[in-house]
Design a protein around this motif. Structure first.
Motif, PDB file in Angstrom:
ATOM      1  N   SER A 150      -6.198  63.779  29.774  1.00 23.68           N
ATOM      2  CA  SER A 150      -6.088  65.035  30.527  1.00 23.68           C
ATOM      3  C   SER A 150      -7.163  65.187  31.600  1.00 23.68           C
ATOM      4  O   SER A 150      -6.860  65.613  32.724  1.00 23.68           O
ATOM      5  CB  SER A 150      -6.134  66.242  29.576  1.00 23.68           C
ATOM      6  N   GLY A 151      -8.406  64.859  31.273  1.00 20.70           N
ATOM      7  CA  GLY A 151      -9.498  65.111  32.203  1.00 20.70           C
ATOM      8  C   GLY A 151      -9.324  64.437  33.548  1.00 20.70           C
ATOM      9  O   GLY A 151      -9.344  65.102  34.606  1.00 20.70           O
ATOM     10  N   ILE A 152      -9.165  63.118  33.564  1.00 18.51           N
ATOM     11  CA  ILE A 152      -9.018  62.405  34.829  1.00 18.51           C
ATOM     12  C   ILE A 152      -7.704  62.755  35.526  1.00 18.51           C
ATOM     13  O   ILE A 152      -7.698  63.040  36.740  1.00 18.51           O
ATOM     14  CB  ILE A 152      -9.145  60.880  34.613  1.00 18.51           C
ATOM     15  N   PRO A 153      -6.562  62.769  34.815  1.00 25.19           N
ATOM     16  CA  PRO A 153      -5.321  63.174  35.498  1.00 25.19           C
ATOM     17  C   PRO A 153      -5.396  64.568  36.120  1.00 25.19           C
ATOM     18  O   PRO A 153      -4.921  64.774  37.243  1.00 25.19           O
ATOM     19  CB  PRO A 153      -4.278  63.115  34.377  1.00 25.19           C
ATOM     20  N   ASN A 154      -5.971  65.517  35.426  1.00 24.53           N
ATOM     21  CA  ASN A 154      -6.081  66.875  35.983  1.00 24.53           C
ATOM     22  C   ASN A 154      -7.068  66.923  37.145  1.00 24.53           C
ATOM     23  O   ASN A 154      -6.869  67.679  38.106  1.00 24.53           O
ATOM     24  CB  ASN A 154      -6.508  67.854  34.894  1.00 24.53           C
ATOM     25  N   GLU A 190      -7.077  73.334  31.542  1.00 24.66           N
ATOM     26  CA  GLU A 190      -8.075  72.507  32.231  1.00 24.66           C
ATOM     27  C   GLU A 190      -7.721  72.367  33.706  1.00 24.66           C
ATOM     28  O   GLU A 190      -8.609  72.450  34.573  1.00 24.66           O
ATOM     29  CB  GLU A 190      -8.133  71.132  31.557  1.00 24.66           C
ATOM     30  N   LEU A 191      -6.446  72.174  34.003  1.00 25.56           N
ATOM     31  CA  LEU A 191      -6.032  72.039  35.409  1.00 25.56           C
ATOM     32  C   LEU A 191      -6.358  73.300  36.203  1.00 25.56           C
ATOM     33  O   LEU A 191      -6.868  73.222  37.326  1.00 25.56           O
ATOM     34  CB  LEU A 191      -4.530  71.750  35.489  1.00 25.56           C
ATOM     35  N   GLU A 192      -6.076  74.447  35.620  1.00 22.37           N
ATOM     36  CA  GLU A 192      -6.391  75.706  36.304  1.00 22.37           C
ATOM     37  C   GLU A 192      -7.891  75.819  36.573  1.00 22.37           C
ATOM     38  O   GLU A 192      -8.321  76.243  37.653  1.00 22.37           O
ATOM     39  CB  GLU A 192      -5.914  76.883  35.453  1.00 22.37           C
ATOM     40  N   ALA A 193      -8.714  75.429  35.599  1.00 26.17           N
ATOM     41  CA  ALA A 193     -10.171  75.476  35.769  1.00 26.17           C
ATOM     42  C   ALA A 193     -10.616  74.540  36.894  1.00 26.17           C
ATOM     43  O   ALA A 193     -11.449  74.911  37.733  1.00 26.17           O
ATOM     44  CB  ALA A 193     -10.852  75.087  34.460  1.00 26.17           C
ATOM     45  N   PHE A 194     -10.044  73.330  36.908  1.00 26.68           N
ATOM     46  CA  PHE A 194     -10.417  72.363  37.944  1.00 26.68           C
ATOM     47  C   PHE A 194     -10.014  72.855  39.329  1.00 26.68           C
ATOM     48  O   PHE A 194     -10.776  72.744  40.291  1.00 26.68           O
ATOM     49  CB  PHE A 194      -9.756  71.017  37.657  1.00 26.68           C
ATOM     50  N   LYS A 195      -8.808  73.385  39.435  1.00 30.17           N
ATOM     51  CA  LYS A 195      -8.339  73.850  40.743  1.00 30.17           C
ATOM     52  C   LYS A 195      -9.158  75.039  41.245  1.00 30.17           C
ATOM     53  O   LYS A 195      -9.457  75.136  42.440  1.00 30.17           O
ATOM     54  CB  LYS A 195      -6.848  74.208  40.650  1.00 30.17           C
TER      55      LYS A 195
END
Length: 493
Positions: free
Chosen positions: A243-247, A216-221
């Motif tokens: 996970s969603g908000i922290p990432n 998820e972090l990779e997708a957000f970045k």
């Protein structure tokens, strides 16, 4: 930028009508009534969702339809096979629209029983356009009305129309989004509406974007890197709070802020959005992003939004899809199109339809509609339907009364009277100018604000009165009595 809204000339909608309209038109022609002038009113009987008012929409699509009304050789061949006379087919071959048409401007609050479109012209022509006029007005007024309810429930927060994939067909998506914008939405997910009407197309990502990456972090970045200036992240693919908000915060820290931008929003599309939005707000604020908005979506409507806000949801804007674009709670507008008069030897002869169902008795005559506004507050007092020859003089007191309970009367003073029906076609030529879609939307919100709060209620709204003038009421009673007496004599015989 001026956006020209145009009917799709690649589609021939001339025969988009109920067959009985063409059968009657052919019958009028055969019966020597080619030049008989008829008057028709389009009105509706009930407000969707038991609301206090509806919103007029679709006039510009009526204009486009009538400007392109012509019969192709293919149309004529089909009608020949359906038994239409050769003389009538020759008439259609050289068809030119000749009617006068008046309509209430788009974005105006409207009420049951009053004409919102009036057509005057040869019976053949006025009859054959019934289906398309109803189709256009019924659909767009329904969605504009629903959108306005949802926008009012949001209490000043933005509402985006997200329903294209759940609409009933392509036209339902495109014209539904147009109507939703008129009703007060800030934009639409449907990019065709920005192309065709200038309505802002909005949206970011789906869950599939996030699922395509290893994390998820990779997708957000990756998304934040591509769109740092307009970064809204969907945070409920796996777990909003863990996970969603922290990432999302990490993506904002590493990809958005270093480039000199601020994050736009996070979107929550599932779960207990009220609870999740409160927690997310605290987390975003603690991370230094009090300006990052929270968007809510997921099968919302006015009642859910109202409850969420009453429970303290920390939501800044809403994306509303299926329940808006289909008006799922009440999906039929119910407009009708009825003959109100014909011309004989240059004189207007009123016509009425009676019914054992009292609500289906029509109001005869060629008519006007006035809206009376309080001069001091600017609030709408009542609508009055009058004979076309009548003028309401707002420099003098005017008495209104309930047509069903005539003893209920009110003397109105210090008011302004404005006619609602505006000329759109004269002799088949369009005489109105197009308005920018944003102008229509702003006008709608302004006009809704002219209604009293009691009319705006979702539950048990105050009834806004649509009254008949004394002269029109007398004429209606005369025709009811006349036809009742005739019916009685026939029965006795």
């Amino acid at each position: 930028m001026t956006v020209i809204q145009s009917f799709d000339n690649r589609s021939n909608n001339t025969l988009l009508m109920d067959f009985y309209e063409m059968s009657m038109a052919n019958g009028y022609f055969i019966s020597g009534m080619r030049d008989t002038i008829g008057y028709f009113d389009l009105f509706f009987r009930r407000i969707p969702d038991n609301g206090g008012f509806a919103i007029m929409a679709g006039v510009e699509q009526i204009v486009d339809y009538l400007k392109n009304l012509r019969f192709t050789q293919e149309d004529l061949e089909l009608l020949r096979r359906k038994g239409m006379s050769e003389d009538f087919l020759n008439y259609l071959r050289d068809f030119h629209f000749e009617c006068d048409l008046w309509a209430v401007p788009e974005g105006t609050p409207i009420f049951p029983g009053e004409p919102i479109v009036t057509v005057r012209g040869p019976m053949i022509q006025a009859q054959m356009i019934e289906t398309m006029l109803l189709l256009i007005v019924n659909h767009q007024s329904l969605i504009a009305t629903k959108a306005n309810r949802i926008v009012r429930a949001a209490q000043g927060r933005s509402v985006m129309e997200f329903g294209s994939r759940r609409a009933q067909g392509a036209d339902g998506a495109v014209y539904g989004a147009r109507a939703a914008y008129i009703g007060g939405c800030c934009g639409t997910a449907c990019i065709a509406d920005e192309r065709d009407f200038g309505i802002p197309a909005l949206g970011t990502m789906a869950h599939s974007w996030i699922q395509c990456f290893d994390s998820e972090l990779e997708a957000f970045k990756a998304y934040a890197h591509a769109y740092p200036q307009d970064c809204t992240l969907l945070v409920d693919t796996y777990d909003v709070l863990s996970s969603g908000i922290p990432n999302a915060i990490r993506a904002f820290d590493e990809e958005v802020v270093p480039r000199g931008f601020r994050p736009k929003a996070v979107r929550i599309d599932s779960g207990d959005i009220t609870y999740l939005s409160k927690k997310a707000r605290r987390m975003l604020d603690a991370a230094g992003y009090p300006d990052c908005g929270i968007v809510a979506s997921n099968s919302l409507d006015e009642y859910i939004i109202q409850d969420m806000l009453l429970q303290g949801a920390k939501v800044d804007s809403f994306g509303v899809g299926e329940r808006l674009i289909t008006s799922a709670s009440d999906p039929v507008f119910g407009g009708v199109y009825k003959l109100s008069a014909i011309e004989k030897d240059g004189k207007i002869e009123p016509k009425i339809k009676l019914s054992e169902n009292v609500s289906k008795i029509t109001t005869p005559c060629f008519k006007k509609v006035y809206r009376l506004f309080d001069r001091d507050s600017g609030k709408a007092i009542a609508d009055v339907v009058t004979l076309n020859r009548e003028e309401i003089d707002d420099t003098k007191p005017y008495e209104i009364f309930d047509e069903d309970h005539v003893w209920k009367r009110k003397r109105v003073t210090n008011f302004v009277a404005r006619e609602l029906l505006r000329p759109v076609f004269r002799g088949g030529e369009c005489v109105c100018h197009r308005r920018e879609i944003r102008e229509i939307r702003d006008y709608c919100l302004e006009q809704v604000d002219s209604l009293w709060e009691e009319v705006l209620r979702f539950e048990n709204p105050h009834r806004y009165y649509v009254d008949l003038s004394e002269a029109l009421w007398q004429e209606k009673q005369r025709l009811i009595n006349l036809h009742t007496m005739k019916s009685g004599r026939d029965t006795d015989a």
